[in-house]
Design an enzyme around this catalytic site. Sequence first.
Site, PDB file in Angstrom:
ATOM      1  N   LYS A  66       0.831  -1.194   0.000  1.00  0.00           N
ATOM      2  CA  LYS A  66       0.000   0.000   0.000  1.00  0.00           C
ATOM      3  C   LYS A  66       0.874   1.255   0.000  1.00  0.00           C
ATOM      4  CE  LYS A  66      -3.661   2.431   2.498  1.00  0.00           C
ATOM      5  NZ  LYS A  66      -4.575   2.410   3.675  1.00  0.00           N
ATOM      6  N   SER A 117      -9.093   3.467   2.242  1.00  0.00           N
ATOM      7  CA  SER A 117      -8.074   4.033   1.372  1.00  0.00           C
ATOM      8  C   SER A 117      -7.168   2.990   0.705  1.00  0.00           C
ATOM      9  CB  SER A 117      -7.189   4.983   2.189  1.00  0.00           C
ATOM     10  OG  SER A 117      -6.547   4.275   3.255  1.00  0.00           O
ATOM     11  N   SER A 136     -10.273   1.047   6.311  1.00  0.00           N
ATOM     12  CA  SER A 136      -9.572   1.220   5.039  1.00  0.00           C
ATOM     13  C   SER A 136      -9.110  -0.075   4.392  1.00  0.00           C
ATOM     14  CB  SER A 136      -8.354   2.136   5.228  1.00  0.00           C
ATOM     15  OG  SER A 136      -8.777   3.431   5.570  1.00  0.00           O
TER      16      SER A 136
END
Length: 409
Positions: free
Chosen positions: A87, A142, A166
């Site tokens: 990520k 996210s 997220s």
Amino acid sequence: MVETASAVRAGTVRAVDVVAEALERIERADPVLCAFTEVWAEEALRRAGEVDALVAAGPPRSSGPGGGGGPGARAWLPLAGVPVAVKGRHGVRAAVPLLAAGGVVVGATAVPGPGTAWQTWGLGARGRTVNPWRADRTPGGSSAGAAVAVAAGLVPLATGSDGAGSVRIPAAWCGVVGLKVTNGRLPSRDRTGLAAPGVLARTAADAAAWWRAVSPPTTVDADASAADTPSTTGVDMPPSLPLTAVWSPDLGFARPDPEPVALARAAVDRLVDAGAVRLVRPQAPPLLLDPAPAWLALRTPGADPARLADAHRVRAENGRRLARLFAGAELLLTPTAPTAPHGHEGPGDVYSTALTWAFNVSGHPALSLPAGFGTDGCPAGLQLVAPHGREALLLAVAGAAGKPSGRKG
């Protein structure tokens, strides 16, 4: 993924070939999906070659026959040759245990770009990240690119971080498994303590392989209750099924749409039929205080002392209520998200985090499991929540649920 690593360790497949195929899939599909911000092809192939060299040299003597060092020992190179996405461009820092396990990082996945709403979009190198099931819908965030990369079959595993949902929300909206670990159990750069590392994977077995690679040796977490024992908290000792569970459509404060609730409840019924869980009726229904004001206060630098005091009050009260619930059941089950994936213009009046961020405030581990598809053709998720330090419970039930459906592309 687990099968791939086994084949690489056995020498029947080369890590270089596995990684090259993943890079080809990314090159072919990412112009549409925009799941990656950066792809590190040259470095990935070099690393894959190193893995092949390790395999050729054979396991260290301490690993024992077959890569094992006796009961409870961890396998040698358990992620040998597995392509992994991280990520954001700084995600390699959290991937060190995966590299040590033989994994190969192929690139950084998309996260919200400058000025975008934190709970919705990702922005890849080639444009806006799209949901692999419907390009006009958001994948959630996210950890947007991570979920898309896994759901589309570009990589079998992607790291994430979860500060309000997220990992779990994009997992639900893209139809993959998403695990947030107990807050504080693994290192996190989040100064507020609300965020915890996590993973997105196509199967529960793959998520469990990630957990074995990154988790501390079999121990009882400091936050786990006195009743927790290594036989239930250790990653190598799965618990016995079925587990007792409580269902809540709304946690007592949220207002989810009917369809995500119905899909999640149907998924619960399938878990019951599979012998994974047994529903129990608590003495009182799960009624938590809405964590939104507390989360926002804890997240805001320099928040008013009165707001912070109220946030700590909500955190403590919800902690007591959850402790009472887990005294009578091993799991709490809810929908993951209160709505279906919305369009790229942004969310409506209901936060996508309505059912997830309570467990960032409380610190409990939670997992999103694919729960089927809505009338819009997009996936939905079932959220499983366990007591502190009991990730093994989540992974055991997810494993019993069977293989989730992701889209290959």
